[in-house]
Design an enzyme around this catalytic site. Structure first.
Site, PDB file in Angstrom:
ATOM      1  N   PHE A  57       0.827  -1.205   0.000  1.00  0.00           N
ATOM      2  CA  PHE A  57       0.000   0.000   0.000  1.00  0.00           C
ATOM      3  C   PHE A  57       0.860   1.253   0.000  1.00  0.00           C
ATOM      4  O   PHE A  57       1.937   1.268   0.589  1.00  0.00           O
ATOM      5  CB  PHE A  57      -0.907   0.013   1.234  1.00  0.00           C
ATOM      6  CG  PHE A  57      -1.907  -1.103   1.245  1.00  0.00           C
ATOM      7  CD1 PHE A  57      -3.117  -0.971   0.582  1.00  0.00           C
ATOM      8  CD2 PHE A  57      -1.638  -2.294   1.893  1.00  0.00           C
ATOM      9  CE1 PHE A  57      -4.046  -2.004   0.577  1.00  0.00           C
ATOM     10  CE2 PHE A  57      -2.558  -3.338   1.893  1.00  0.00           C
ATOM     11  CZ  PHE A  57      -3.762  -3.193   1.240  1.00  0.00           C
ATOM     12  N   GLU A  58       0.340   2.312  -0.619  1.00  0.00           N
ATOM     13  CA  GLU A  58       1.094   3.565  -0.668  1.00  0.00           C
ATOM     14  C   GLU A  58       1.344   4.131   0.732  1.00  0.00           C
ATOM     15  O   GLU A  58       2.219   4.953   0.932  1.00  0.00           O
ATOM     16  CB  GLU A  58       0.359   4.607  -1.519  1.00  0.00           C
ATOM     17  CG  GLU A  58      -0.938   5.097  -0.902  1.00  0.00           C
ATOM     18  CD  GLU A  58      -1.764   5.897  -1.894  1.00  0.00           C
ATOM     19  OE1 GLU A  58      -1.551   7.100  -1.991  1.00  0.00           O
ATOM     20  OE2 GLU A  58      -2.603   5.301  -2.575  1.00  0.00           O
ATOM     21  N   THR A  59       0.512   3.708   1.694  1.00  0.00           N
ATOM     22  CA  THR A  59       0.704   4.175   3.060  1.00  0.00           C
ATOM     23  C   THR A  59       1.942   3.569   3.709  1.00  0.00           C
ATOM     24  O   THR A  59       2.315   3.963   4.802  1.00  0.00           O
ATOM     25  CB  THR A  59      -0.523   3.822   3.915  1.00  0.00           C
ATOM     26  OG1 THR A  59      -0.901   2.466   3.640  1.00  0.00           O
ATOM     27  CG2 THR A  59      -1.699   4.736   3.589  1.00  0.00           C
TER      28      THR A  59
END
Lengths: 262, 325
Positions: A57-59
């Site tokens: 995930f980009e997080t």
């Protein structure tokens, strides 16, 4: 061939879309997930055909163990049993990094798409006086700029498959062959569009969208009727419906609450 | 740099001191996770106006600040709160009504902008967004940029790689540094001096914190320095970056705080319904924000049953089996 009679009508279009996207994921892919149906596709692929794929995930969460479907990429569910928790800076660097970035397949949706797979998720109408404002890029532009290939989710509607996007948020093949290189972008571009009617591919030479497959019960003409531009349909075949096992995993393992499946 | 030994203060004092009309602000968190919501509600109650807000994907907090009319200008990558609001509703209304000036970047670009601010350099390069409208269309006119000394004169700059073809790169996009007047983040643990520990994903909180001129930390738990110093590799924020330490239980509610509580689907669904209608939104603000003295007031209003339902499982970090429909 699967016996169509048995398979017919015992699945929803959203289920067909999630499975169609899951089948595009290869074992060993690092799968960048956006919000919604792309997460289901990644979860399904991991349980069905690509057990060594990595959900990312980009997080910053890497290889999350998704026991419940997250409702956002920052959902605390993405943080459970990761191998490493990075930050936004780390996550995007992983995709910009040419070694790791080319192994990443991004899955994302948008409000508009053109024949080259360029995406708009920012505005409908004039940017300075928009008729409709959407969320904006988020990480989508970064992913589409950097990674090896992208899989796109769209609804098949004339107003969404347009000749020119109102705002180019995330780069596809830009204006065709050589467009990305000319702009200075590395990485691959879009490889497939998964819609509620069909799977669209992109021609290796022209970089233009073509009809790769239609879902059972849909005709190629119906698909063309829902697009503002013409595409080649000569290579298209009927898509295999989801198998019993694919449906079981999607329904019982990935989204038993039907939060995304509806 | 603030090395004072004890920075504990109450939230209204911290907001009054550091969040003024017209100031440039960033808030931590991401979509529906660890937004500093107690601080957001206090900013709204204090009727701070004309904020210049910097966000990557800060979701719920951004939408509430915009909805309450606190924000005049916004630089942002993504205004959404996951499935609860694929596009933040009050944000969307404000842009469509022309009451909010917006400059669009990507998430990585906003992250790099905070990082540049934290590093003390004027810009950082990326290969993201070449060939897109993010390069072409500028939400803030150049004339507006020229007349505001707190803004860089350009949204971004595309330059040929000054090292030739080094690293197989023809050109890069330079994005300008951000140094907000104040950043507010919510963390799980902090000590009285401001050393802070975030559990779970940090998002861009650390860069946002280090880029700011002033920093407010709200925390679930105020702990002794010894507890944090026993495992310093788990701490991210050095105390000298911090000006105010504000202990606030459920300080991120109704967004999630990993290992403490989940997001509240009931609140977020009710919020979405209210946000769609101007009258209902006004009633929402009156009842749930202006009608409360502080975050504890909101928690009392929500009640223990709902708060119990979102308690995080200590191992999983979220509320297992929570009804999220």
């Amino acid at each position: 061939m699967i016996n169509k009679k048995n398979a017919m009508q015992d699945y929803t279009l959203r289920e067909m879309m999630a499975i169609a996207a899951a089948r595009q994921i290869r074992d060993g892919d690092i799968v960048f997930c956006g919000t919604g149906i792309s997460m289901l596709a990644a979860m399904a692929a991991k349980h069905i055909s690509a057990p060594s794929s990595v959900i990312f995930f980009e997080t910053g969460a890497i290889d999350s163990r998704l026991e419940e479907v997250p409702l956002a990429v920052a959902d605390p569910r993405v943080m459970y049993w990761t191998s490493v928790n990075g930050s936004l800076a780390d996550a995007f660097a992983t995709m910009q990094n040419r070694q790791t970035g080319r192994q990443v397949v991004g899955i994302m949706g948008a409000a508009q798409i053109d024949r080259y797979g360029n995406l708009n998720s920012t505005v409908i109408g004039d940017y300075f006086k928009p008729t409709v404002r959407f969320s904006g890029s988020g990480g989508a532009c970064d992913v589409a700029s950097f990674v090896g290939r992208t899989i796109l989710f769209m609804r098949h509607e004339k107003r969404k498959f347009v000749n020119q996007v109102d705002y180019l948020t995330s780069p596809g093949w830009l204006n065709g062959p050589g467009g990305r290189e000319k702009a200075g972008l590395s990485g691959g571009g879009p490889s497939a569009v998964i819609t509620n009617m069909a799977i669209m591919g992109f021609d290796d030479d022209t970089k233009q969208m073509f009809l790769e497959g239609w879902y059972p019960g849909v005709s190629p003409q119906q698909i063309l009727d829902n697009m503002a531009f013409e595409v080649d349909i000569s290579r298209a075949q009927e898509v295999l419906p989801p198998s019993k096992e694919e449906l079981r995993i999607l329904r019982e393992v990935c989204d038993p609450q039907r939060l995304i499946l509806g | 740099m603030n090395t004072s030994e004890n920075k504990i203060m109450d939230l209204s004092t911290a907001i009054e001191r550091y969040v003024r009309d017209g100031c440039h602000i960033s808030i931590g968190g991401f979509t529906l996770n660890r937004n500093p919501m107690a601080a957001v509600y206090e900013i709204i109650r204090r009727e701070v106006k004309n904020l210049h807000l910097y966000a990557h994907s800060n979701g719920q907090g951004v939408d509430e600040l915009i909805g309450a009319g606190c924000v005049a200008k916004l630089e942002i990558a993504y205004a959404g709160s996951g499935r609860f609001a694929p596009t933040c509703i009050r944000f969307r209304k404000a842009v469509e009504n022309g009451t909010l000036a917006v400059e669009d970047y990507s998430n990585y670009q906003m992250t790099l902008r905070f990082l540049a601010g934290a590093m003390g350099v004027p810009f950082l390069p990326t290969r993201s967004s070449l060939g897109t409208s993010i390069i072409e269309k500028w939400g803030f006119a150049e004339s507006m940029r020229q007349s505001d000394p707190k803004l860089p004169n350009k949204k971004l700059v595309v330059v040929d790689n000054p090292f030739g073809e080094w690293a197989d790169t023809a050109r890069v996009v330079l994005v300008p540094a951000i140094n907000p007047d104040v950043t507010v983040i919510h963390v799980q643990k902090a000590d009285r001096q401001g050393t802070a520990r975030i559990e779970g994903l940090t998002f861009a909180d650390i860069e946002q914190a280090k880029s700011a001129k002033h920093m407010i930390i709200t925390c679930e738990e105020l702990v002794e320095s010894d507890e944090l110093r026993a495992n310093p590799d788990q701490n991210q924020i050095p105390f000298f970056c911090v000006d105010a330490v504000v202990p606030v239980r459920y300080g991120a509610y109704p967004t999630a705080c990993y290992r403490y509580y989940d997001y509240d689907p009931v609140y977020l669904n009710d919020y979405r319904k209210a946000a769609r209608d101007d009258e209902r939104y006004k009633a929402y603000l009156d009842e749930f924000v202006y009608g409360m003295n502080d975050q504890q007031g909101l928690l009392d209003r929500i009640g223990t049953e709902r708060l119990d339902s979102i308690q995080a499982d200590p191992q999983k970090g979220y509320a297992v089996g929570l009804d999220r429909k």
